[in-house]
Design a protein around this motif. Sequence first.
Motif, short mmCIF file in Angstrom:
data_model
loop_
_atom_site.label_atom_id
_atom_site.label_comp_id
_atom_site.label_asym_id
_atom_site.label_seq_id
_atom_site.Cartn_x
_atom_site.Cartn_y
_atom_site.Cartn_z
N ASP A 400 0.84 -1.19 0.00
CA ASP A 400 0.00 0.00 0.00
C ASP A 400 0.87 1.24 0.00
OD1 ASP A 400 0.95 0.22 2.62
OD2 ASP A 400 -0.90 -0.51 3.53
N GLU A 401 0.21 2.39 0.18
CA GLU A 401 0.95 3.66 0.11
C GLU A 401 1.93 3.85 1.25
OE1 GLU A 401 -2.93 4.85 2.29
OE2 GLU A 401 -2.18 3.26 0.97
N TRP A 402 1.78 3.07 2.32
CA TRP A 402 2.68 3.21 3.46
C TRP A 402 3.91 2.32 3.33
CZ3 TRP A 402 1.59 7.55 5.21
CH2 TRP A 402 0.26 8.00 5.34
N SER A 403 3.73 1.09 2.90
CA SER A 403 4.90 0.21 2.72
C SER A 403 5.76 0.66 1.56
CB SER A 403 4.44 -1.24 2.50
OG SER A 403 3.66 -1.35 1.32
N SER A 404 5.19 1.43 0.63
CA SER A 404 5.95 1.92 -0.52
C SER A 404 6.29 3.40 -0.41
CB SER A 404 5.16 1.68 -1.81
OG SER A 404 3.92 2.39 -1.79
N ALA A 405 6.13 3.98 0.78
CA ALA A 405 6.39 5.41 0.98
C ALA A 405 7.86 5.73 0.70
CB ALA A 405 6.04 5.81 2.41
N GLY A 406 8.10 6.97 0.33
CA GLY A 406 9.45 7.39 -0.04
C GLY A 406 10.49 7.25 1.04
N LEU A 407 10.06 7.25 2.30
CA LEU A 407 11.02 7.10 3.40
C LEU A 407 11.41 5.65 3.64
CD1 LEU A 407 9.79 9.60 6.16
CD2 LEU A 407 11.96 9.65 4.94
N VAL A 408 10.62 4.71 3.14
CA VAL A 408 10.91 3.29 3.39
C VAL A 408 12.12 2.87 2.57
CG1 VAL A 408 10.05 0.93 3.20
CG2 VAL A 408 8.53 2.76 3.96
N SER A 409 13.15 2.38 3.26
CA SER A 409 14.41 1.94 2.63
C SER A 409 15.05 3.04 1.80
CB SER A 409 14.17 0.69 1.77
OG SER A 409 13.66 -0.37 2.56
N ALA A 410 14.88 4.30 2.23
CA ALA A 410 15.50 5.42 1.51
C ALA A 410 17.01 5.41 1.73
CB ALA A 410 14.90 6.75 2.00
N ARG A 411 17.71 5.98 0.78
CA ARG A 411 19.16 6.05 0.92
C ARG A 411 19.51 6.92 2.12
NH1 ARG A 411 17.58 9.69 -2.85
NH2 ARG A 411 18.51 11.80 -2.79
N ALA A 412 20.64 6.60 2.75
CA ALA A 412 21.03 7.34 3.95
C ALA A 412 22.52 7.61 3.92
CB ALA A 412 20.67 6.55 5.20
N LYS A 413 22.89 8.82 4.28
CA LYS A 413 24.30 9.18 4.39
C LYS A 413 24.83 8.67 5.72
CE LYS A 413 27.37 13.15 3.70
NZ LYS A 413 27.43 14.61 3.42
N HIS A 414 26.04 8.16 5.72
CA HIS A 414 26.60 7.55 6.91
C HIS A 414 27.57 8.50 7.61
CE1 HIS A 414 25.40 3.19 6.27
NE2 HIS A 414 24.96 3.81 5.17
N PHE A 415 27.67 8.34 8.92
CA PHE A 415 28.69 9.01 9.72
C PHE A 415 29.93 8.13 9.77
CE2 PHE A 415 24.61 10.39 11.61
CZ PHE A 415 24.74 11.76 11.49
N PRO A 416 31.08 8.70 10.12
CA PRO A 416 32.25 7.85 10.35
C PRO A 416 31.99 6.95 11.56
CG PRO A 416 32.88 10.17 10.16
CD PRO A 416 31.39 10.13 10.28
N PRO A 417 32.66 5.82 11.64
CA PRO A 417 32.48 4.95 12.81
C PRO A 417 33.14 5.55 14.04
CG PRO A 417 34.21 4.09 11.41
CD PRO A 417 33.62 5.25 10.67
N ASP A 418 32.69 5.09 15.22
CA ASP A 418 33.38 5.46 16.45
C ASP A 418 34.71 4.70 16.49
OD1 ASP A 418 31.60 7.26 17.68
OD2 ASP A 418 30.28 5.62 18.27
N PRO A 419 35.78 5.27 17.10
CA PRO A 419 35.78 6.51 17.88
C PRO A 419 36.02 7.78 17.07
CG PRO A 419 37.90 5.46 18.08
CD PRO A 419 37.07 4.55 17.22
N VAL A 420 36.23 7.64 15.72
CA VAL A 420 36.47 8.83 14.90
C VAL A 420 35.30 9.80 15.00
CG1 VAL A 420 36.83 9.66 12.54
CG2 VAL A 420 37.94 7.54 13.31
#
Length: 464
Positions: A400-420
């Motif tokens: 439906d419109e919720w399982s296929s919403a634009g936020l679902v499994s959207a690309r995400a920018k990552h932060f550096p890992p800790d401790p950096v």
Amino acid sequence: MTNLTKHRSFWLQEAGVDDVCPPLTGNRKTDVAIVGGGYVGLWTALRIKELDPAVDVTIVEADVCGGGASGRNGGFVLSWWPKFASLTALCGEQEALRLALASEDAITEIGEFCAAHSPEAEFRRSGWLWTATSPAHDRSWDDVVTLADRAKEGTFEHLAPREVARLAGSPTHLAGVLEHSAAIVHPGHLVRALRRRALELGVNIYENTKVKRLNRRGAPRLATAAGTICADRVVVATNAWAAGLKELHTRLFVISSDIVATEEIPNELDEIGWREGPAITDSQTLVCYYRTTDSGRVVFGKGGWSIGIGGHMTKAMERSAGRAEMVTRDFQRYYPMLRQARITHDWAGPIDRTHNSLPIIDWLNREKTIAVGVGWSGNGVGPSVVGGKMLASMVLGRQDEWSSAGLVSARAKHFPPDPVRYVGAHLVREAIVRKERAEALDLRPSRVAVAISNLAPSGLEDKS
């Protein structure tokens, strides 16, 4: 037994947490297991029961329902309009508009829920005032307001400086815009009412039940100190604690938000015209946010000071007397006429920030049996309703419109890992502090401080 050593917010002290579900013991099976008994977990459970009452839903909560961010926030019920630029960049303008409108509808839904199940939650649709408290922040909203108005004309109302000061109750507010759909709520009463409603609908809730292990492969299995749960599907809705999961470690960044509450001062608030005013934020990166309560208190918060490492939460994430004093000084700087008001409560809590401050709604494993709804970045009260619809549709296998919403499994920018990340975050925070202290004094911050400050992720608002 409830964790008696845990420092509770003013909201939970008022709402009470004496009614506690027993912890899990032994082994049980369920259709859907939800890890986390805050707004996201509870709205997801209620949505599942709405769609299919026969589904067996089980919530496991490490503390009490609402013990985390859901019972510790400022009670701002905002839409996604402040994040419309980020939404558009992620989903495209058409889907961003659909989600922004859905987040407006979510505020209405919360108001209807409070009217039916929690009139004591003090739901008040008085709007959100986005302000500038120094000349450097004037018109910081221009880009997102222009974009929003192009999608839906009149989303933000431009106000004259005199009207901004009047609505805010203080002339330290120099300029601003008003978004009318936003509301204010008592977070403690709301989350406890959601818990009561979930129990009424047959949701199984186990409090003081920390999940120690979650199997990713095969049928999901949750292991706790005294039992196990086998589930067909799992929803992880643990807020900042999700940063401890290896799959999410570089997608989440944990910071604290600190809040103080004054004694009841209704007469003083009447004098400055702020008795029933809107929710207010300034335009700092280390944002200040504040509102009044029905009883005449001021609740004033500031985000972004203490920095977490992974999913480990120190005691300082729960409460810090030193940071409470800093927040109090900001309150008194914005409202010098209220300096005599006694601070009666202070508390803190962790915030799970993402790079664009939009939530992560995704699958944790390839088998798509474990969904996550985290990264609400300090604006989860209203959007959690929408997130609950997405997560419910995902785990029920609905197309439906919720399982296929634009936020679902959207690309995400990552932060550096800790401790950096941990070290770098402290450098960025110190630069932000120097920059914003200079701006508060109407001074020009150093170029170095400005340059390093620009490395900070997007905040509560998409600023120009």
